[in-house]
Design a protein around this motif. Structure first.
Motif, mmCIF file in Angstrom:
data_model
loop_
_atom_site.group_PDB
_atom_site.id
_atom_site.type_symbol
_atom_site.label_atom_id
_atom_site.label_comp_id
_atom_site.label_asym_id
_atom_site.label_seq_id
_atom_site.Cartn_x
_atom_site.Cartn_y
_atom_site.Cartn_z
ATOM 1 N N ARG A 99 -47.700 -14.113 -29.844
ATOM 2 C CA ARG A 99 -48.605 -14.456 -30.950
ATOM 3 C C ARG A 99 -49.219 -15.829 -30.780
ATOM 4 O O ARG A 99 -50.202 -16.164 -31.414
ATOM 5 N N GLY A 100 -48.603 -16.658 -29.937
ATOM 6 C CA GLY A 100 -49.098 -18.007 -29.691
ATOM 7 C C GLY A 100 -47.958 -18.930 -29.320
ATOM 8 O O GLY A 100 -46.832 -18.773 -29.810
ATOM 9 N N PRO A 101 -48.212 -19.903 -28.440
ATOM 10 C CA PRO A 101 -47.153 -20.807 -27.996
ATOM 11 C C PRO A 101 -46.710 -21.761 -29.105
ATOM 12 O O PRO A 101 -47.444 -22.005 -30.060
ATOM 13 N N GLN A 102 -45.497 -22.291 -28.927
ATOM 14 C CA GLN A 102 -44.938 -23.241 -29.891
ATOM 15 C C GLN A 102 -44.337 -24.429 -29.146
ATOM 16 O O GLN A 102 -43.752 -24.263 -28.077
ATOM 17 N N ALA A 103 -44.467 -25.603 -29.730
ATOM 18 C CA ALA A 103 -43.750 -26.796 -29.290
ATOM 19 C C ALA A 103 -42.774 -27.112 -30.408
ATOM 20 O O ALA A 103 -43.176 -27.313 -31.563
ATOM 21 N N VAL A 104 -41.491 -27.132 -30.085
ATOM 22 C CA VAL A 104 -40.440 -27.288 -31.085
ATOM 23 C C VAL A 104 -39.687 -28.580 -30.783
ATOM 24 O O VAL A 104 -39.252 -28.791 -29.651
ATOM 25 N N PHE A 105 -39.528 -29.433 -31.805
ATOM 26 C CA PHE A 105 -38.766 -30.675 -31.633
ATOM 27 C C PHE A 105 -37.518 -30.616 -32.496
ATOM 28 O O PHE A 105 -37.583 -30.299 -33.689
ATOM 29 N N GLY A 106 -36.379 -30.952 -31.890
ATOM 30 C CA GLY A 106 -35.134 -31.008 -32.647
ATOM 31 C C GLY A 106 -33.938 -31.062 -31.735
ATOM 32 O O GLY A 106 -34.054 -31.322 -30.532
ATOM 33 N N ARG A 107 -32.791 -30.815 -32.334
ATOM 34 C CA ARG A 107 -31.523 -30.804 -31.602
ATOM 35 C C ARG A 107 -31.098 -29.359 -31.409
ATOM 36 O O ARG A 107 -31.359 -28.516 -32.274
ATOM 37 N N PRO A 108 -30.420 -29.047 -30.315
ATOM 38 C CA PRO A 108 -29.992 -27.668 -30.077
ATOM 39 C C PRO A 108 -29.053 -27.174 -31.181
ATOM 40 O O PRO A 108 -28.223 -27.916 -31.693
ATOM 41 N N GLY A 109 -29.228 -25.916 -31.559
ATOM 42 C CA GLY A 109 -28.316 -25.286 -32.504
ATOM 43 C C GLY A 109 -28.613 -25.513 -33.972
ATOM 44 O O GLY A 109 -27.888 -25.014 -34.824
ATOM 45 N N VAL A 110 -29.638 -26.287 -34.288
ATOM 46 C CA VAL A 110 -29.997 -26.502 -35.691
ATOM 47 C C VAL A 110 -31.481 -26.191 -35.872
ATOM 48 O O VAL A 110 -32.242 -26.140 -34.913
ATOM 49 N N GLU A 111 -31.867 -25.995 -37.101
ATOM 50 C CA GLU A 111 -33.273 -25.719 -37.418
ATOM 51 C C GLU A 111 -34.149 -26.874 -36.903
ATOM 52 O O GLU A 111 -33.778 -28.043 -37.034
ATOM 53 N N PRO A 112 -35.296 -26.586 -36.294
ATOM 54 C CA PRO A 112 -36.157 -27.645 -35.741
ATOM 55 C C PRO A 112 -36.624 -28.648 -36.788
ATOM 56 O O PRO A 112 -36.793 -28.317 -37.961
ATOM 57 N N ASP A 113 -36.857 -29.882 -36.335
ATOM 58 C CA ASP A 113 -37.391 -30.934 -37.201
ATOM 59 C C ASP A 113 -38.905 -30.829 -37.344
ATOM 60 O O ASP A 113 -39.456 -31.162 -38.385
ATOM 61 N N VAL A 114 -39.582 -30.430 -36.262
ATOM 62 C CA VAL A 114 -41.042 -30.294 -36.256
ATOM 63 C C VAL A 114 -41.397 -29.112 -35.364
ATOM 64 O O VAL A 114 -40.783 -28.926 -34.305
ATOM 65 N N VAL A 115 -42.398 -28.344 -35.787
ATOM 66 C CA VAL A 115 -42.904 -27.241 -34.964
ATOM 67 C C VAL A 115 -44.424 -27.318 -34.948
ATOM 68 O O VAL A 115 -45.050 -27.418 -36.004
ATOM 69 N N LEU A 116 -45.000 -27.298 -33.767
ATOM 70 C CA LEU A 116 -46.438 -27.106 -33.594
ATOM 71 C C LEU A 116 -46.584 -25.707 -33.030
ATOM 72 O O LEU A 116 -46.047 -25.421 -31.956
ATOM 73 N N ARG A 117 -47.272 -24.840 -33.757
ATOM 74 C CA ARG A 117 -47.416 -23.480 -33.252
ATOM 75 C C ARG A 117 -48.861 -23.038 -33.353
ATOM 76 O O ARG A 117 -49.569 -23.382 -34.298
ATOM 77 N N CYS A 118 -49.255 -22.279 -32.345
ATOM 78 C CA CYS A 118 -50.602 -21.759 -32.274
ATOM 79 C C CYS A 118 -50.622 -20.330 -32.783
ATOM 80 O O CYS A 118 -49.764 -19.527 -32.415
ATOM 81 N N ASP A 119 -51.587 -20.016 -33.620
ATOM 82 C CA ASP A 119 -51.864 -18.641 -34.013
ATOM 83 C C ASP A 119 -53.066 -18.226 -33.171
ATOM 84 O O ASP A 119 -54.211 -18.602 -33.468
ATOM 85 N N LEU A 120 -52.807 -17.503 -32.061
ATOM 86 C CA LEU A 120 -53.874 -17.140 -31.136
ATOM 87 C C LEU A 120 -54.946 -16.285 -31.796
ATOM 88 O O LEU A 120 -56.126 -16.412 -31.465
ATOM 89 N N GLY A 121 -54.550 -15.422 -32.724
ATOM 90 C CA GLY A 121 -55.514 -14.563 -33.394
ATOM 91 C C GLY A 121 -56.542 -15.341 -34.200
ATOM 92 O O GLY A 121 -57.714 -14.970 -34.273
ATOM 93 N N ARG A 122 -56.118 -16.426 -34.799
ATOM 94 C CA ARG A 122 -56.999 -17.248 -35.637
ATOM 95 C C ARG A 122 -57.503 -18.495 -34.924
ATOM 96 O O ARG A 122 -58.342 -19.204 -35.455
ATOM 97 N N ARG A 123 -56.924 -18.805 -33.749
ATOM 98 C CA ARG A 123 -57.232 -20.053 -33.019
ATOM 99 C C ARG A 123 -57.009 -21.263 -33.928
ATOM 100 O O ARG A 123 -57.844 -22.150 -34.077
ATOM 101 N N MET A 124 -55.800 -21.282 -34.509
ATOM 102 C CA MET A 124 -55.386 -22.368 -35.395
ATOM 103 C C MET A 124 -54.028 -22.882 -34.925
ATOM 104 O O MET A 124 -53.229 -22.115 -34.390
ATOM 105 N N VAL A 125 -53.776 -24.178 -35.151
ATOM 106 C CA VAL A 125 -52.493 -24.793 -34.817
ATOM 107 C C VAL A 125 -51.872 -25.318 -36.109
ATOM 108 O O VAL A 125 -52.514 -26.053 -36.861
#
Length: 178
Positions: free
Chosen positions: A65-91
């Motif tokens: 559906r689109g690539p993601q850049a995920v920031f955080g520590r392993p094993g816990v919910e991410p602190d920040v996510v940048l994700r692309c919605d390829l269908g809408r061309r939105m980040v």
């Protein structure tokens, strides 16, 4: 015979001279030791360029559906996510939580605030997220992608996270523009 003695004396002098030359051993640089104390999020009123970087690391997630850049520590919910919605061309730039009115991003080339909206969580059944959508060609994404050294991302009512400027957010932006 005198020639042979001279050659021996000359050879002996060279050996003696070589023994006097100081041998330099190469110095091996030691890798820097990572800080073991987690960096606390900072208020955006502080100078974010001088604050310690938030503990965690970026990772890239390939998703159909689109690539993601995920920031955080392993094993816990991410602190920040940048994700692309390829269908809408939105980040989307998202952080966990609810109730924020603004998303603030500070980079080496400029700062900005946009209204924050509720977003789906990064994991099924995970906590709700909040953030903002940007068109894939929005120049503000270039500021995030090409910030030098670090950037700060925060939402109203919470301290900002100081993030290292790694390649993963840049890859999400570039892949979303293709």
């Amino acid at each position: 015979m005198l020639g042979r003695v001279c050659r021996c004396v000359g050879l002996g002098a060279l050996v003696a001279l070589a023994a006097c030359v100081e041998q330099k051993t190469p110095q091996v640089a030691q890798a820097p030791v990572a800080a073991t104390v987690p960096a606390a999020p900072v208020a955006l009123s502080q100078d974010w360029r001088e604050a310690a970087v938030t503990v965690g690391r970026w990772s890239f997630v390939a998703d159909p559906r689109g690539p993601q850049a995920v920031f955080g520590r392993p094993g816990v919910e991410p602190d920040v996510v940048l994700r692309c919605d390829l269908g809408r061309r939105m980040v989307a730039v998202t952080l966990p939580g609810t109730g924020a009115q603004t998303l603030t991003v500070q980079t080496s080339s400029g700062n900005g605030q946009v209204p924050a909206v509720a977003m789906p969580g990064s994991l099924p059944g995970g906590p709700p997220y909040q953030g903002a959508w940007f068109a894939a060609r929005d120049p503000f994404l270039d500021r995030i992608a090409f910030s030098r050294g670090r950037l700060a991302i925060g939402v109203s009512g919470r301290p900002a996270l100081i993030l290292p400027a790694w390649a993963e957010p840049t890859r999400v932006v570039e892949d979303c523009r293709r």
